[in-house]
Design an enzyme around this catalytic site. Structure first.
Site, short mmCIF file in Angstrom:
data_model
loop_
_atom_site.label_atom_id
_atom_site.label_comp_id
_atom_site.label_asym_id
_atom_site.label_seq_id
_atom_site.Cartn_x
_atom_site.Cartn_y
_atom_site.Cartn_z
N ASP A 4 0.84 -1.21 0.00
CA ASP A 4 0.00 0.00 0.00
C ASP A 4 0.86 1.25 0.00
O ASP A 4 1.56 1.54 0.98
CB ASP A 4 -0.91 0.00 1.25
CG ASP A 4 -2.01 -1.03 1.14
OD1 ASP A 4 -2.78 -0.96 0.18
OD2 ASP A 4 -2.08 -1.92 2.02
N ASP A 12 -10.52 -5.05 -1.10
CA ASP A 12 -9.47 -4.60 -0.18
C ASP A 12 -10.11 -3.78 0.93
O ASP A 12 -10.73 -2.75 0.67
CB ASP A 12 -8.46 -3.76 -0.98
CG ASP A 12 -7.30 -3.25 -0.14
OD1 ASP A 12 -7.19 -3.64 1.04
OD2 ASP A 12 -6.50 -2.45 -0.69
N MET A 29 0.98 5.22 0.00
CA MET A 29 0.14 6.38 0.36
C MET A 29 1.00 7.63 0.45
O MET A 29 2.12 7.58 0.97
CB MET A 29 -0.54 6.12 1.70
CG MET A 29 -1.31 4.81 1.76
SD MET A 29 -2.23 4.67 3.29
CE MET A 29 -2.92 3.02 3.12
C1 DX5 Z 1 -6.37 0.47 2.99
C2 DX5 Z 1 -5.39 -0.43 2.28
C3 DX5 Z 1 -5.56 -1.85 2.61
C4 DX5 Z 1 -5.29 -2.22 4.04
C5 DX5 Z 1 -6.13 -3.41 4.36
O1 DX5 Z 1 -6.39 1.71 2.38
O2 DX5 Z 1 -5.56 -0.30 0.88
O3 DX5 Z 1 -4.78 -2.67 1.75
O4 DX5 Z 1 -3.97 -2.56 4.31
O5 DX5 Z 1 -6.04 -3.64 5.71
P1 DX5 Z 1 -7.17 -4.46 6.47
O6 DX5 Z 1 -7.19 -5.83 5.89
O7 DX5 Z 1 -6.72 -4.41 7.88
O8 DX5 Z 1 -8.46 -3.73 6.25
ZN ZN Z 2 -4.56 -1.80 -0.40
#
Ligand code: DX5
Ligand code: ZN
Length: 219
Positions: A36, A174, A38
């Site tokens: 991920d 996701d 960000m």
């Molecule tokens: C959130 C991310 C996800 C996150 C998922 O913006 O894109 O990939 O890591 O985490 P869980 O499975 O804890 O919701």
């Molecule tokens: Zn993600």
């Protein structure tokens, strides 16, 4: 008969001071590693920059599924493909030229994927189905792990599955995917599942991946 199921653990909430050993825990049983990215603009959180991500991609024993939650993703997406991501996901909401960016990703040999935030509709992006290798339907607002699975997104998953038809396009969900929610997403048509906290907050992450896969396969 159930088709293929892919489990793609997210290391967002893994122990970042021991990332390599965290990845090793799930490498044998997972399909891809979900990374991920960000930028603190597109989402209110900051993770790895391109240098750090490139190192993870190069050292990962699993192919890497880079999920780019960044503004102005057009150029950045190409850099993640060039860095060796097996798959690069761009957000439709962050991209100026979606078609060209998907093509640029594929030119580097990466799979090209398009993600939709909860408020975005698949009907607005049908034209791009001929360009993508995967569609990601977010089941939380992007930005953080550990949020609650938005069951109301299942209608969008079903609609997307129908639009995909017989095309060879993976359908990923996701956010909030767990033993409690993975079957719901599978029944709606998803085949590729990101799971972050469910896997890495488990005392046995590999066993959790196996359990998620079995649950998704109706076992
Ligand atoms: C959130 C991310 C996800 C996150 C998922 O913006 O894109 O990939 O890591 O985490 P869980 O499975 O804890 O919701
Ligand atoms: Zn993600």
């Amino acid at each position: 008969m159930l088709g293929e199921v892919r489990i793609t653990p997210s290391i967002l909430n893994a122990d970042k001071s021991h990332l390599q050993s965290e990845i090793v825990k799930i490498a044998q049983v997972s399909d891809l590693l979900h990374l991920d990215i960000m930028d603190n603009h597109f989402v209110p959180n900051l993770t790895w920059d391109l240098d750090a991500a490139s190192t993870i991609i190069k050292e990962s024993p699993l192919p890497v599924d880079s999920h780019l939650m960044v503004a102005d993703v057009d150029e950045i997406a190409v850099a993640y493909a060039e860095a060796g991501s097996a798959s690069v996901t761009i957000h439709a909401e962050a991209c100026r030229d979606i078609r060209q960016t998907l093509r640029n990703i594929k030119a580097y040999g990466s799979r090209a994927s398009l993600a939709l935030k909860p408020a975005s509709q698949i009907s607005d992006y049908v034209d791009f189905l001929n360009e993508v290798d995967m569609i990601l339907i977010m089941t939380v607002e992007p930005g953080f792990g550990g949020q609650k699975f938005m069951v109301e997104m299942m209608a969008k998953v079903q609609e997307t599955k129908k639009l995909i038809g017989s095309r060879d396009i993976w359908l990923q969900v996701d956010g909030g995917v767990s033993l409690e929610t993975i079957e719901i997403a599978r029944e709606a048509g998803a085949d590729t599942f990101v799971a972050g906290s469910a896997v890495f907050s488990s005392s046995d992450p590999a066993q959790m991946v196996n359990m998620l896969r079995a649950r998704a396969m109706g076992q």
